[in-house]
Motif scaffolding. Structure first.
Motif, PDB file in Angstrom:
ATOM      1  N   GLU A 258      12.297   0.338  -1.079  1.00  0.00           N
ATOM      2  CA  GLU A 258      11.293  -0.724  -1.013  1.00  0.00           C
ATOM      3  C   GLU A 258       9.996  -0.201  -0.391  1.00  0.00           C
ATOM      4  N   HIS A 259      10.144   0.712   0.573  1.00  0.00           N
ATOM      5  CA  HIS A 259       8.955   1.306   1.186  1.00  0.00           C
ATOM      6  C   HIS A 259       8.233   2.207   0.177  1.00  0.00           C
ATOM      7  N   VAL A 260       8.998   2.952  -0.616  1.00  0.00           N
ATOM      8  CA  VAL A 260       8.398   3.775  -1.673  1.00  0.00           C
ATOM      9  C   VAL A 260       7.595   2.892  -2.618  1.00  0.00           C
ATOM     10  N   ARG A 261       8.192   1.787  -2.982  1.00  0.00           N
ATOM     11  CA  ARG A 261       7.516   0.866  -3.899  1.00  0.00           C
ATOM     12  C   ARG A 261       6.227   0.330  -3.281  1.00  0.00           C
ATOM     13  N   ALA A 262       6.283  -0.038  -2.013  1.00  0.00           N
ATOM     14  CA  ALA A 262       5.092  -0.570  -1.336  1.00  0.00           C
ATOM     15  C   ALA A 262       3.982   0.477  -1.293  1.00  0.00           C
ATOM     16  N   VAL A 263       4.358   1.725  -1.021  1.00  0.00           N
ATOM     17  CA  VAL A 263       3.371   2.806  -1.010  1.00  0.00           C
ATOM     18  C   VAL A 263       2.778   2.977  -2.403  1.00  0.00           C
ATOM     19  N   GLY A 264       3.640   2.940  -3.436  1.00  0.00           N
ATOM     20  CA  GLY A 264       3.168   3.091  -4.806  1.00  0.00           C
ATOM     21  C   GLY A 264       2.186   2.012  -5.210  1.00  0.00           C
ATOM     22  N   ILE A 265       2.467   0.781  -4.861  1.00  0.00           N
ATOM     23  CA  ILE A 265       1.557  -0.320  -5.182  1.00  0.00           C
ATOM     24  C   ILE A 265       0.237  -0.149  -4.425  1.00  0.00           C
ATOM     25  N   GLU A 266       0.327   0.281  -3.173  1.00  0.00           N
ATOM     26  CA  GLU A 266      -0.882   0.492  -2.376  1.00  0.00           C
ATOM     27  C   GLU A 266      -1.748   1.597  -2.978  1.00  0.00           C
ATOM     28  N   VAL A 267      -1.116   2.697  -3.387  1.00  0.00           N
ATOM     29  CA  VAL A 267      -1.853   3.817  -3.978  1.00  0.00           C
ATOM     30  C   VAL A 267      -2.532   3.400  -5.275  1.00  0.00           C
ATOM     31  N   THR A 268      -1.801   2.695  -6.135  1.00  0.00           N
ATOM     32  CA  THR A 268      -2.376   2.246  -7.400  1.00  0.00           C
ATOM     33  C   THR A 268      -3.532   1.284  -7.154  1.00  0.00           C
ATOM     34  N   SER A 269      -3.402   0.433  -6.156  1.00  0.00           N
ATOM     35  CA  SER A 269      -4.479  -0.497  -5.808  1.00  0.00           C
ATOM     36  C   SER A 269      -5.711   0.269  -5.330  1.00  0.00           C
ATOM     37  N   GLU A 270      -5.507   1.316  -4.530  1.00  0.00           N
ATOM     38  CA  GLU A 270      -6.627   2.131  -4.050  1.00  0.00           C
ATOM     39  C   GLU A 270      -7.324   2.830  -5.219  1.00  0.00           C
ATOM     40  N   MET A 271      -6.540   3.345  -6.153  1.00  0.00           N
ATOM     41  CA  MET A 271      -7.120   3.979  -7.331  1.00  0.00           C
ATOM     42  C   MET A 271      -7.944   2.975  -8.140  1.00  0.00           C
ATOM     43  N   ALA A 272      -7.375   1.789  -8.356  1.00  0.00           N
ATOM     44  CA  ALA A 272      -8.065   0.766  -9.138  1.00  0.00           C
ATOM     45  C   ALA A 272      -9.360   0.336  -8.455  1.00  0.00           C
ATOM     46  N   GLU A 273      -9.331   0.214  -7.146  1.00  0.00           N
ATOM     47  CA  GLU A 273     -10.522  -0.185  -6.396  1.00  0.00           C
ATOM     48  C   GLU A 273     -11.639   0.836  -6.606  1.00  0.00           C
TER      49      GLU A 273
END
Length: 311
Positions: A258-273
């Motif tokens: 679940e932590h891996v997933r949270a990091v992945g979503i955060e990274v993708t959000s940073e890229m999109a931003e």
């Protein structure tokens, strides 16, 4: 499914239409392998329609029941309110078969096409062997489409590669062949997935510098929200792209799935931003036929409500 009438508009019109959100977003679906997966895909399609997706693309299954299901899904999508982009590859098709498929798409009003060579069957990174009587390159499919009277008004897109196509001799050669497809009639490109925004920005710069007319056509970034390290590594292996060492370390340091997933979503959000800040016209999410991860990224961008599981 919504009863709203289907929107037979071009991808270009869809991503440039006035909207309340910060930028357009679109989604990619894959041909599901069974009925349960297909229902999940339609549920996701309804979710993304309600969130205001500019368009949805559906990849092209090669061979057997997957290809048959692809055709059936394309017909149903022609009646869906989402603007639809259909993929088509050269794999295991003669030129005559491709012409028949293109005419079928035209009859359904599916006039947005992503023209692809496709991957060699069985081994995506294997040696490409054209089908007897078939075509060899994506540019050949563009030319075929433009030669068919019923398809001359198609809006055609192609693939582009932030890190260069794995078969390209170098980035200059990759830029040349991408531009040749744009000059042949493609109006936009969607990139292979990437995990380093700098690769995308340099691709866009190379195209614009090499051809100030065709090289400035929209380059749509392809993003895959990371939900597990294993799936990210697998997608990187299949695509020939790379996973930055800093990102891999960040994912490996996560203690739980679940932590891996949270990091992945955060990274993708940073890229999109950052991509939004750099002026992209659309964010294209590879959804794997699920809505949650993409909606979580959109929520982080202020473009969607918080994800809530269905009761």
């Amino acid at each position: 499914m919504s009863t709203t009438q289907p929107q037979h508009r071009s991808v270009i019109d869809a991503i440039t239409a006035p909207r309340d959100s910060r930028v357009a977003f679109s989604v990619e679906f894959m041909p599901p392998r069974d009925d349960a997966a297909e229902q999940r895909m339609w549920d996701a399609a309804s979710t993304f329609h309600d969130l205001g997706a500019a368009f949805a693309s559906v990849t092209y299954g090669a061979g057997g029941t997957t290809r048959e299901r692809t055709g059936r899904i394309a017909r149903r999508l022609s009646q869906h309110p989402l603007t639809t982009l259909v993929h088509l590859t050269l794999v295991e098709h003669s030129a005559a078969q491709l012409e028949s498929i293109l005419k079928d798409y035209a009859s359904l009003g599916l006039t947005n096409l992503l023209a692809l060579r496709g991957d060699p069957p069985g081994d995506p990174l294997g040696e490409w062997v054209p089908t007897e009587g078939g075509l060899n390159y994506a540019i050949d499919l563009i030319r075929l489409t433009k030669s068919i009277e019923e398809c001359r008004d198609f809006t055609i897109g192609v693939a582009s590669f932030p890190e260069g196509h794995y078969r390209a001799e170098n980035l200059e050669a990759d830029t040349h062949w991408t531009l040749e497809k744009l000059r042949a009639g493609a109006e936009f490109s969607i990139t292979q997935m990437f995990f380093d925004v700098e690769h995308f920005l340099r691709l866009r710069d190379r195209l614009a510098a090499a051809d100030p007319v065709h090289g400035v056509k929209p380059v749509i970034p392809g993003l895959m929200p990371i939900t597990s390290l294993r799936s990210a590594r697998r997608q990187v292996e299949l695509s020939g792209s790379s996973l930055p060492s800093s990102l891999e370390r960040r994912l490996r340091s996560a203690k739980t799935d679940e932590h891996v997933r949270a990091v992945g979503i955060e990274v993708t959000s940073e890229m999109a931003e950052r991509l939004i800040d750099e002026g992209v016209e659309d964010l294209h999410f590879m959804t794997m036929n699920f809505a949650r991860a993409t909606q979580e990224v959109l929520h982080n961008l202020g473009m969607a409500p918080k994800w809530q599981a269905a009761a």
